[in-house]
Scaffold this active site. Sequence first.
Site, PDB file in Angstrom:
ATOM      1  N   LYS A 202       0.917  -1.106   0.200  1.00  0.00           N
ATOM      2  CA  LYS A 202       0.063   0.028  -0.071  1.00  0.00           C
ATOM      3  C   LYS A 202       0.942   1.445   0.118  1.00  0.00           C
ATOM      4  O   LYS A 202       2.065   1.024   0.362  1.00  0.00           O
ATOM      5  CB  LYS A 202      -0.697   0.125   1.234  1.00  0.00           C
TER       6      LYS A 202
HETATM    7  N1  GLU Z   1      -7.387   0.181  -3.093  1.00  0.00           N
HETATM    8  C1  GLU Z   1      -8.088  -1.102  -3.356  1.00  0.00           C
HETATM    9  C2  GLU Z   1      -8.124  -1.892  -2.470  1.00  0.00           C
HETATM   10  O1  GLU Z   1      -7.981  -1.463  -1.114  1.00  0.00           O
HETATM   11  C3  GLU Z   1      -7.529  -1.843  -4.666  1.00  0.00           C
HETATM   12  C4  GLU Z   1      -6.192  -2.264  -4.711  1.00  0.00           C
HETATM   13  C5  GLU Z   1      -5.478  -2.655  -6.115  1.00  0.00           C
HETATM   14  O2  GLU Z   1      -6.471  -2.776  -7.137  1.00  0.00           O
HETATM   15  O3  GLU Z   1      -4.645  -3.113  -6.184  1.00  0.00           O
HETATM   16  O4  GLU Z   1      -8.277  -3.277  -2.316  1.00  0.00           O
END
Ligand code: GLU
Length: 434
Positions: A117
């Site tokens: 993240k």
């Molecule tokens: N931000 C989204 C999540 O929390 C998508 C992450 C992604 O597609 O890599 O799952």
Amino acid sequence: MSETKYSLSSGIWDSSDLYKNAVLQLQEAANVMGLDPNVSNRLMVPKRALVVSVPIRLDDGSIRVFEGYRVQHNMTLGPGKGGIRFHPEVNLSEVAGLAMLMTFKCSLVGLPLGGAKGGIRVDPSQLSRQEAQALTRRYTSEINMIIGPDKDIPAPDVGTDAQHMAWMMDTFSQERGFAIPGVVTGKPIEIGGSLGRAESTGRGVVYTIQHAAKHLHSLGKPGPKMDSSTTVAIHGFGKVGAIAAQEIYQLNTKVVAVSDVGGGLYNKNGLNIPDVLKYMAKNRTLVGYPEADAITNDQLLSTHVDILIPAAIDGVITAKNVGSINAKIIAEGANGPITNEAMKELESRGAFIIPDVLCNAGGVIVSYFEWVQGLQNFFWSEAEVNEKLAEVMANAFKKVVEIQATYKCGMKTAALISGVDRLNRAMLLRGLFP
Ligand code: GLU
């Protein structure tokens, strides 16, 4: 080395509630499944983190430095995967907690991806388009050495969208001299995005609600019929909440309340969602929509409905307000909207929780499809994307309720057990280096 002299972490990770909650959930899952502490200790902390300063020139000519992060929690199953969050309160610990959730989410739904993240501590609503672009580009350049199509693949999250991904893809590609669309997902279709990606998280949320309703019926419990007798409230009317509202409206189920940061709307006969979306697109707010009563976000959460979807941000249902929550099914559209204490209380009252790592996994599933399509330079129709998404989510839901029945635990614990079990086997097979 003695345990007392040498503790697991110096404490750099644990400052946010989100991280603490994620660790508590992992500990609970580890206890219930009897996970080897040699594995759980490794999962309690991220693999690596990069903290960067992101200086940009603002429109007024001054220079301002923002703090940015990219955390890779675990990459046993494949490249890191997870969004980039632009939020004024984001910090290293929160990003680390969100990266941990991504590890379990990707593992749970069977993707060959690890968890990561990123984030920048900024209020995106205060940035002009030019400033947002400069911030995104400089951040990409600063984290350049740890991302890439086979290393770690960012995507949108709270405060970012397809345009930010286009700037990230362009910056990464400019620095290497050729187009590298696989470095991010959630891109615009024109530069290698996948059909159905923008809708995938909200769509997946609704799939899991339909599975939950069927599951409750199969147990002989009163579950919502998912017709016009069923009522839904949605907290957050953005990339997840607005799409979920649209999908639910199309099922002819009643969305009686929605809200965004500015406040909420309530109409006991059901809101006309396409009309609300038109109003939102024109006015950039829900406030003032004529065909509903104005309500606060707190009122929205405590509305008497069959299904509540907290789809905005973490920590909205806590020990403080859990007493006022009335819904029978709560679908975690956001990451971490229910704290552990509140979750326990809701489950003891018989509410059915669809945990975030399952409920909102549609986004990362279609991100994976986008990455695969890009690597093959072969793109699928939206119907194909949706069909494959539905299949992956159905399998994951089935696995989680089976684990829940086996261990007689909460749904969140069952979802984590499912994710951790696959990861545990992969970690044991790969062994420990050196
Ligand atoms: N931000 C989204 C999540 O929390 C998508 C992450 C992604 O597609 O890599 O799952």
